[in-house]
Design a protein around this motif. Structure first.
Motif, short mmCIF file in Angstrom:
data_model
loop_
_atom_site.label_atom_id
_atom_site.label_comp_id
_atom_site.label_asym_id
_atom_site.label_seq_id
_atom_site.Cartn_x
_atom_site.Cartn_y
_atom_site.Cartn_z
N PRO B 564 45.48 58.43 24.29
CA PRO B 564 44.89 57.23 23.68
C PRO B 564 44.52 56.25 24.80
O PRO B 564 45.29 56.07 25.74
N LYS B 565 43.35 55.67 24.69
CA LYS B 565 42.88 54.81 25.80
C LYS B 565 42.90 53.35 25.42
O LYS B 565 42.71 52.99 24.27
N GLN B 566 43.11 52.54 26.46
CA GLN B 566 42.97 51.10 26.27
C GLN B 566 41.65 50.69 26.90
O GLN B 566 41.27 51.21 27.94
#
Lengths: 451, 843
Positions: B564-566
């Motif tokens: 999951p990316k920020q």
């Protein structure tokens, strides 16, 4: 502080070369010239005026195609050195009248003499033409001015953007006229450079006038001079945007954004009555530089129309309208317009019976060029160009051509309406009445219409 | 400009072979030497001219030395001057013959005519022959006392010349004292200016070895001297004024009133037509008001207009020098210039070095009020015939978008670029859209719709192709054709020359595989096979790594490849604020034009008067820190590269495609923690290569970012032996002085533990904690989430200081530390110590 000073011709030969401190290894002139000549492989980018190679900093300014160069190893003020180079060029010009490669070669001993007293051990001593007079003993050798002028009407503007034709340009400050007498005269030139960008609908996006009041005095005895400018001249627009057009238009007042002055100018009464008083030094110098973004009437309107004719053809119609009085004539007008990359041919059609106009399609950079020797105020000129493409244009012609840019010179015209109301020379004698020349000239700096 | 045909006939022969001409001249000069015939001077003049013109074009005419000297017995001043010029040029290589000239030069130094005296003295001092020094002393001494100011100006510079021929001789005489006296008393300002130049040079050079000289140098910027110069400033020529203003810029006024007095006195210098005078004045204004925020602000407002006027008047070269300074100020305080953005619009006929500066300025001043207009203008340039500038313009639009003003409209423009169908425009725009998506994932829908329409065949530039492939992988669930486009790209694997693109392709196919397995399986197989067979080490390694990862555990592989990316909040700046401050300190010098501090492009002895205080600093710090090239992290990559390298780091967090990691034998272990430890030992065992260390430590950060925060507090393999003094003291003044003088020894980024971040609500919390580890705070400030601290520490056994600037953002948990040290060799150890102290915070 500089280490060396030299002047190179366009081909890279040393015309003068002076080493003041012996800190920079030999061959610096060659290193410099190669670097400038081949700055980027593609030849697209120019070398910046300041760069460094192996710990040596090179500064240069271009004057009439000659390179005036200084080197140093020290981290100096770049402005100081570039101002100095420009000033040296001007002092040399003051002495030898016409500055070009030929005159410089003929007078190189005189130039060495000047350089000896302008700089000592790398430190500036004086750049005042007047002070230098007492140290310089070589007589300037005049170059044949007639031959110089044979280059055609454009030659008079070849001395950089700030000159205008007239005897002042070619006369040395030190040489006497034939007959041993000097003519008492003074030249004041108001030179304005206009930058305008029109949007595709003809609306002015940005505009600016950069002006200089330039003086060249041949008066003996250094009399004091008073220059009166427009009385209602106002300077500075503190606290409000300089691009606030509405508030200033139509009122007739000339509002400068800012200005600066030459060392010799006294501003004691400037706040009161807008007069500048000064004792002009010998030679040429700017009395005042100014900048104005107030709205003004552009001298030319440019109208461009592109129509597709079939799938691989188009017609470009360029219209130029001169919006200044008919008593004034602009000269050496050149108009350029980049065309789509896939343009293969352009057929031009000028108005019937016109003279002094040239058209060209530059195959290499796909550019349309239109030259006009003269445009009289109030007149309008049209050029039609039929373009042939090597491929279908997909209706993208407008995006891939333009903008139209224009260069011109308009003598005796200034867009800012800044004026020299009078030029007073303070000298007691009633018989003393030197020639006074006040001249105006407007030139295009960046005059662009988007399409 | 002269037409070529004309200069062919020019009097100076273009390239004579030399030899025969020179011997010809020799004979002719001999004949004239003894002659007293009528008109002989004219013939001599012609001959001398020839000699000098040969000299100018580089032909060696030193063999004529004897003849030239013989001919120099003349009263003709033009001849004399040419002869002086010649002698000055060749005396150094002909020291024996130079002796011949001494006689007539000394005689001329006593001439009735002050001009002759001056000229002769100047030539005498310019001989540059050490063993002739004794002949100089007498004429120089009387020159300094001459009643004619011209002779005195020559003599003052003559003393400096003497210093360069023989420093000890010069310093042992009372010439420096005489110069000092003249500087403070001479009625002629050029004499005064020359004295100042000479003394500055002499004392700066001497100060390296002599305490007294450094005191003398300090005395030049003492209050009485400065006031003396300020009171006379208007008598000086414009060049002299520049010199004085430079000196005043080094003076530190004692209080606000003094600052205002000086500024009021110099106010009208801002209206000078000479840009060097104006810039020198501005430097005084800026430097002296640094501590007075409000006034400093007013100074910016005040100098704006004069600077803009200078930019638009004068030659293009002069205007460039001023524009570079304006650029610096705009970058420091963009908001001051935000309403002047139209001045930074490019003109079609400007050289590209000017346009580049302007584009950067436009980008910097963009705010919510002007973004629309600026972007509209930039879009015009994107269609420009000047392709490099068109590219820069598109990048500028992208940067403005990343600054988050009115993104909505900008995204539309960028998408329009993609539709322009110009290769380079598409290429640049693709790279930008990629960066934009990393910051604003919410725009993916609109962007992807357009990007999907671009045929990968039309994209050739590696960077652009890599960006497109990244998007294909990242958004493969939204792009219908993604697996098939990727598949066709994999099929053409061998034709893809850029390793960067192939690396991206591997990752993209992996990503796509986890999102749409059935459609991608074939492509993935082909890609891994091609990757394993690839001759490029990195590509091969990555393929192998993916292959084994998939073999080991598919779900772990998915976590690694598709974590999951920020969204990225801020892209890294190209230049550290430290470097920017140094450039600002060196205002009105080449540092501004080159955009580098002077130590990066000049050697120590040539840094000139600007480095006045700096050299003093190194003197007190000691000789061992004399290395000029300090390991300041230099990021010279252009913005595009920078963004891309950040992007890679971001994208494969933990997998990290950094070269260093690839070489580490980590892929079989599949345990990043071990890899990190290995890396760490690598770092510490190799402290001799600072640049490398820095890079490697960045790599560690990456690995640590994977979520193994325990590593942060793990003791380093070789525990530091550094002991700090728990009762260290340092007064703020000394701290400030040291901070200015020292270079950054280390600059590092750490992650703060979440507990620590939570505890850091006021600066005080951390202060007490660090004090427990003998790291003391001297200043702190800021509000949540941004805090800034200045710490110092001292070694137990010696008075060697460490200075630390520490910036903490509690929301991101990022800690940035810049460490300066008296003894740079221990800064590594100190860094480890402070890092461990910090990591215990909140535990």
């Amino acid at each position: 502080m500089i280490s060396q000073f030299f002047v190179l011709s366009q081909r890279g030969d040393n015309i003068v070369f002076r080493d003041y401190r012996g800190e920079v290894p030999k061959g610096s002139a060659e290193i410099f010239f190669r670097k400038v000549k081949f700055w980027k492989d593609d030849g697209q980018e120019e070398a910046p005026p300041v760069f460094h190679v192996d710990g040596v900093n090179y500064f240069h300014v271009k004057v009439v195609g000659l390179l005036f160069v200084a080197t140093t190893r020290v981290n100096v003020s770049p402005s100081l050195i570039l101002e100095l180079l420009q000033r040296i060029a001007r002092v040399i010009k003051d002495y030898i009248g016409v500055l070009n490669e030929d005159s410089l070669r003929k007078n190189f001993v005189l130039v060495y003499e000047l350089l000896d007293d302008v700089i000592d051990f790398g430190y500036v001593q004086t750049t005042s033409t007047e002070v230098l007079k007492s140290y310089v003993f070589n007589e300037p050798i005049a170059v044949d001015a007639a031959r110089f002028q044979a280059l055609g009407p454009a030659a008079m503007f070849m001395q950089g953007t700030k000159r205008m034709p007239g005897t002042a340009v070619t006369k040395s400050v030190v040489a006497n006229e034939p007959g041993g007498r000097r003519r008492e005269e003074i030249f004041v030139d108001i030179i304005e450079k206009i930058s305008i960008t029109f949007s595709s609908s003809g609306y002015i996006l940005t505009s600016e006038i950069d002006g200089t009041i330039q003086m060249k005095s041949y008066l003996t005895g250094n009399p004091e001079i008073r220059l009166a400018l427009n009385e209602d001249l106002s300077i500075g627009k503190d606290g409000r945007s300089v691009y606030d057009y509405r508030s200033s238009s139509g009122s007739g007042i000339v509002i400068l954004d800012d200005c600066n002055f030459h060392e010799s100018v006294h501003l004691d009464s400037f706040e009161m009555d807008r007069t500048l008083s000064l004792v002009p030094p010998d030679g040429e110098f700017p009395v005042m530089n100014y900048r104005m973004t107030q709205e003004f009437k552009p001298p030319f309107r440019i109208n461009t129309l592109i129509e597709e004719v079939g799938s691989s053809k188009a017609e470009v119609i360029l219209k130029i309208r001169a919006e200044f009085p008919s008593s004034i004539t602009a000269n050496t007008i050149a108009i350029q317009m980049p065309l789509p990359k896939y343009t293969t041919r352009a057929n031009f059609e000028l108005e019937p019976g016109v003279v002094g106009q040239t058209t060209d399609f530059k195959e290499s950079n796909k550019r349309l060029e239109w030259g006009l020797q003269k445009i009289v105020g109030g007149s309008e000129h049209t050029l039609r160009a039929k373009l042939t493409f090597s491929q279908e244009s997909h209706g993208n012609i407008t995006k891939e051509s333009g903008p139209v840019s224009m260069t011109f010179t308009i003598p005796m015209y200034n867009a800012s309406r800044l004026q020299v109301k009078y030029l007073q020379i303070a000298k007691k004698s009633s018989t003393y009445n030197p020639y006074r020349w006040v001249r105006y000239v407007t030139q295009a700096n960046s005059y662009v219409a988007r399409i | 400009m002269a037409p070529p045909a004309q200069s062919q006939r020019s009097p100076s022969p273009s390239q004579p072979s030399g030899k025969s001409e020179v011997s010809d001249l020799k004979t002719q000069l001999r004949q004239l030497a003894g002659s007293r015939a009528q008109g002989v001077d004219d013939s001599k003049r012609e001959l001398f001219k020839k000699v000098i013109s040969y000299m100018t074009i580089g032909i060696d005419v030193s063999s004529l030395f004897g003849e030239m000297v013989m001919c120099s017995a003349t009263s003709d001043i033009v001849l004399k001057k040419m002869c002086y010029l010649y002698v000055g040029n060749y005396a150094k290589v002909n020291p024996d013959l130079a002796l011949l000239t001494i006689n007539f030069l000394q005689r001329d130094c006593k001439d009735m005519d002050p001009m002759i005296r001056g000229l002769a003295l100047r030539s005498l001092c310019s001989l540059r022959v050490p063993n002739l020094v004794e002949y100089l002393m007498g004429p120089l001494g009387s020159g300094l006392e001459d009643n004619n100011s011209y002779v005195r100006t020559v003599a003052t510079i003559g003393v400096l010349k003497l210093y360069h021929i023989s420093a000890s001789t010069c310093v042992d005489t009372d010439f420096p004292a005489t110069l000092k006296h003249l500087m403070l008393n001479d009625p002629d300002t050029q004499v005064v200016a020359n004295c100042l130049s000479a003394l500055q040079e002499i004392w700066s050079a001497e100060a390296r070895t002599s305490e007294e000289a450094s005191r003398e140098r300090e005395a030049l910027i003492s209050k009485p001297v400065i006031y003396y110069f300020l009171n006379r400033i208007k008598e000086f020529s414009e060049w002299g004024q520049c010199l004085v203003l430079e000196l005043v810029g080094k003076y530190v006024p004692s209080d606000g009133n003094e600052i205002f007095d000086i500024m009021n006195l110099l106010e009208d210098r801002l209206h000078h037509a000479n840009s060097a005078v104006v810039l020198a004045t501005i430097k005084v204004f800026l430097q002296s008001t640094l501590s007075m925020t409000d006034v400093h602000q007013q100074v910016y407002e005040r100098i704006k207009s004069p600077l803009l006027t200078l930019v638009s008047s004068g030659s293009p070269e002069q205007s460039y020098a001023v524009l570079s300074h304006l650029h610096l100020l705009v970058m420091r305080a963009p908001y001051v210039f935000s309403s002047d953005y139209k001045h930074f619009y490019c003109q079609y006929n400007e050289p590209s070095y000017v346009k580049k500066l302007k584009l950067e300025m436009l980008t910097a001043v963009a705010n919510e009020n002007n973004t629309y207009e600026i972007v509209t203008e930039l879009c015009e340039y994107a269609a420009n015939v000047d392709i490099p500038i068109a590219r820069e313009s598109i990048r500028a639009v992208g940067k403005i978008a990343l600054q988050q003003y009115d993104v909505n409209a900008i995204v539309d423009r960028l998408l329009q670029f993609l539709e322009m169908e110009k290769d380079y425009v598409t290429a640049e725009a693709l790279v930008l859209v990629k960066d934009l998506l990393r910051k604003y994932p919410q725009w993916s829908h609109d962007c992807i719709a357009v990007v999907g329409n671009i045929s990968s065949k039309n994209v050739q530039e590696p960077k652009a192709k890599a960006a497109l492939i990244w998007m294909l992988g990242e958004y493969s669930q939204d792009m219908q054709d993604a697996p098939y486009i990727l598949e066709s790209l994999v099929e053409n694997w061998d034709e893809e020359h850029s390793a960067e693109v192939r690396l991206h392709l591997l990752t993209a196919v992996m990503k796509c595989f986890f999102k749409r397995p059935p459609e991608t399986q074939k492509a993935l197989g082909a890609a891994l096979a091609a990757g394993l067979a690839d001759f490029h080490q990195d590509v091969h390694d990555r393929a192998l790594f993916y292959y084994r990862l998939l073999q080991y555990n598919v779900s772990v592989a998915e976590q690694v490849v598709n974590p999951p990316k920020q969204a990225v909040s801020v892209f890294a700046d190209t230049q550290s604020s430290e470097i920017k401050d140094r450039i600002f300190d060196e205002f009105n010098s080449l540092s501004v034009v080159y955009q580098k501090p002077s130590y990066m492009f000049t050697d120590k002895e040539h840094r000139g008067p600007f480095e006045f205080s700096d050299e003093l600093g190194s003197l007190s710090v000691g000789a061992e820190s004399a290395d000029n090239m300090v390991p300041v992290p230099r990021v010279e990559a252009n913005d595009k590269d920078l963004l891309l390298s950040t992007s890679e780091k971001e994208e494969t967090r933990g997998v990290s495609n950094n070269d260093t990691v690839y070489n580490a034998p980590s892929y079989d272990g599949s345990s990043p923690a071990t890899a990190a430890l290995q890396m760490q030992s690598l770092v510490i065992s190799n402290p001799a290569v600072p640049g490398h260390t820095h890079q490697a430590s960045l790599a560690i950060d990456d690995l640590l970012g994977l979520g193994v925060p325990a590593i942060t507090s793990a003791p380093a393999p070789s525990p530091p032996t550094l002991k700090l003094n728990p009762k260290a003291t340092l007064d703020p003044g000394t701290f400030q002085q040291k901070w200015r003088k020292l270079h950054i020894a280390l600059s590092q980024e750490y992650a703060l533990s979440p507990q620590g971040a939570a505890m850091l609500t006021t600066p005080q919390a951390l202060l007490r904690h660090m004090q427990g580890d003998s790291i003391h705070c001297i200043a702190s400030g800021g509000q949540s989430p941004n805090f800034k601290f200045f710490f110092f520490a001292q070694k137990v056994e010696e008075a060697s200081n460490f200075l630390v600037e520490c910036k903490i953002n509690t929301s991101s948990g990022k800690v940035q530390m810049n460490i300066k040290a008296d003894d740079q060799s221990t800064s590594q150890a100190f860094s480890a110590l402070s890092q461990s102290a910090l990591s215990k915070f909140g535990m």
